[in-house]
Write a protein that holds these residues in place. Structure first.
Motif, PDB file in Angstrom:
ATOM      1  N   ARG A 199      37.523  32.029  40.930  1.00 46.24           N
ATOM      2  CA  ARG A 199      36.542  32.397  40.341  1.00 46.24           C
ATOM      3  C   ARG A 199      36.248  33.752  39.760  1.00 46.24           C
ATOM      4  N   GLU A 200      36.882  34.596  40.623  1.00 46.55           N
ATOM      5  CA  GLU A 200      37.249  36.121  40.132  1.00 46.55           C
ATOM      6  C   GLU A 200      38.158  35.992  38.999  1.00 46.55           C
ATOM      7  N   GLU A 202      39.023  33.688  36.739  1.00 45.43           N
ATOM      8  CA  GLU A 202      38.581  33.130  35.506  1.00 45.43           C
ATOM      9  C   GLU A 202      37.190  33.929  34.743  1.00 45.43           C
ATOM     10  N   ARG A 203      36.385  34.885  35.635  1.00 47.64           N
ATOM     11  CA  ARG A 203      35.435  35.543  35.057  1.00 47.64           C
ATOM     12  C   ARG A 203      35.835  36.865  34.640  1.00 47.64           C
ATOM     13  N   ASN A 205      37.039  39.299  36.480  1.00 44.98           N
ATOM     14  CA  ASN A 205      36.779  40.388  37.519  1.00 44.98           C
ATOM     15  C   ASN A 205      37.856  40.839  38.417  1.00 44.98           C
ATOM     16  N   SER A 281      42.870  27.056  38.784  1.00 43.98           N
ATOM     17  CA  SER A 281      41.552  26.837  38.195  1.00 43.98           C
ATOM     18  C   SER A 281      40.663  26.570  39.213  1.00 43.98           C
ATOM     19  N   GLN A 282      39.353  26.363  39.154  1.00 44.39           N
ATOM     20  CA  GLN A 282      38.364  26.131  40.151  1.00 44.39           C
ATOM     21  C   GLN A 282      38.512  24.587  40.315  1.00 44.39           C
TER      22      GLN A 282
END
Length: 369
Positions: A199-200, A202-203, A205, A281-282
């Motif tokens: 998630r970090e 993909e966003r 961050n 990926s998630q």
């Protein structure tokens, strides 16, 4: 509708799938795993249950009775003790599933028609209770080398009595609810942390985190700590509902229950972190989590008896944290054992956590290079 454009989309999807190794592994792996597990590893016909023997009579007849019980294949002797109290202690620690006691006055009981033996069963597993019932069907005639000794009609209780410890009513909820703690924690903890690093990334961050003074170990531990509290909240909810709705007892220390749950939470979180360093990926992280969850729920002993599995499946199950947690939680909640008495499974969970965390940290550093 243009068949040419439709075919182009189909080709595009097939090419994308061919480059997605995780999805390809799921397409082939899930049917193979289920076929192998249900066809080979899952066996509801229990054989070879670990048993302790306390033959206090030690006569030719009592030894013949014990040998007849062993001949059924239901039990395998792993310990020979002197008193029934020792068998009860071994049942509480989970060292044996069944204890067979032959009293000192075996010959007199045999002649009088009273019960000549007692089978003590670990009732925290309902399947074990069903298998132990076969031992009560062992004929006593074969244990009578002296044909001149008459056998008085046996009372209705039977010549071999079955005593179920920890769950004499054979209530399924008492067996299932403690196991559900482990199943729910395995599903949620692995999934939560499995998508954490992804998630970090993909966003966007991840670049910010790399630029900070955080080390890989600090980042991994920081990702784990919040979910420990979430896992303990889930444990509290399950315990409260289990007590309120199904009157599930907590025979041991409540602190030991939370400590055992904490060990499983740590093991699952570190495994989820390792998954997150591999997934792109998630969605892939969720796929890989399911890949781990399926063998865990089938091989751990939650749904199917552990003793009925072949040795190869049992060795694989020993690697899974849920297997060791089920022994801990059932031992503490149902048998009243302490974590000290179940130290082997405690060490197994600690070792698993250390290995998974080390592998996750090393792999995360490699991906940053």
């Amino acid at each position: 509708m243009s068949w040419r454009r439709l075919w182009a989309i189909v080709v595009k999807e097939l090419r994308q799938l061919s480059r997605d190794r995780v999805t390809l592994a799921m397409i082939v792996g899930i049917p193979v795993i289920q076929l192998v597990l249900f066809g080979y590893a899952i066996n509801t016909n229990l054989r070879g249950l670990d048993a302790g023997i306390a033959d206090q009579a030690n006569t030719a007849g009592s030894r013949a009775l014990v040998m007849d019980m062993l001949a059924t294949g239901v039990i395998t002797p792993v310990a020979s003790v002197d008193t029934p109290e020792q068998l009860v202690a071994m049942l509480r620690r989970g060292k044996i599933s069944i204890g067979v006691t032959v009293p000192p006055d075996f010959e007199r009981r045999r002649i009088d028609g009273r019960p000549v033996a007692q089978v003590m069963v670990d009732g925290s597993d309902n399947v074990v209770q069903s298998a132990a019932a076969q031992l009560a069907q062992v004929p006593i005639d074969s244990a009578m080398p002296d044909a001149r000794a008459p056998l008085v009609s046996t009372p209705q209780g039977g010549p071999i009595s079955i005593v179920s410890f920890y769950n004499p009513q054979r209530r399924s909820a008492i067996n299932i609810v403690p196991g559900l703690i482990g199943v729910i924690l395995t599903m949620t903890m692995v999934l939560f942390t499995g998508i954490a690093i992804v998630r970090e990334r993909e966003r966007g961050n991840m670049e910010l985190l790399i630029a900070t003074p955080l080390s890989s170990a600090e980042l991994m531990v920081g990702k784990v700590l919040p979910y420990i509290a979430i896992g303990l909240v889930q444990v509290t909810v399950i315990l409260a509902l289990g007590r309120w709705l199904f009157t599930v007892p907590i025979s041991g220390s409540l602190l030991d229950v939370y400590l055992a749950a904490g060990l499983l939470i740590l093991a699952n979180l570190t495994m989820g972190l390792l998954i997150s360093t591999r997934a792109q990926s998630q969605f892939q992280a969720m796929q890989m989590t399911f890949f781990v969850f399926l063998p865990s729920i089938l091989l751990s002993g939650f749904m199917f008896p552990f003793a009925g599995m072949p040795k190869a499946a049992q060795w694989l199950a020993e690697v899974l944290p849920l297997t060791h947690f089920l022994r801990l939680i059932r031992g503490v909640m149902l048998r009243g054992a302490s974590l000290w008495e179940l130290w082997v499974d405690v060490l197994a969970l600690l070792a698993f956590t250390a290995v998974m965390m080390t592998a996750a940290i090393l792999r995360f550093r490699k991906r940053l290079d």
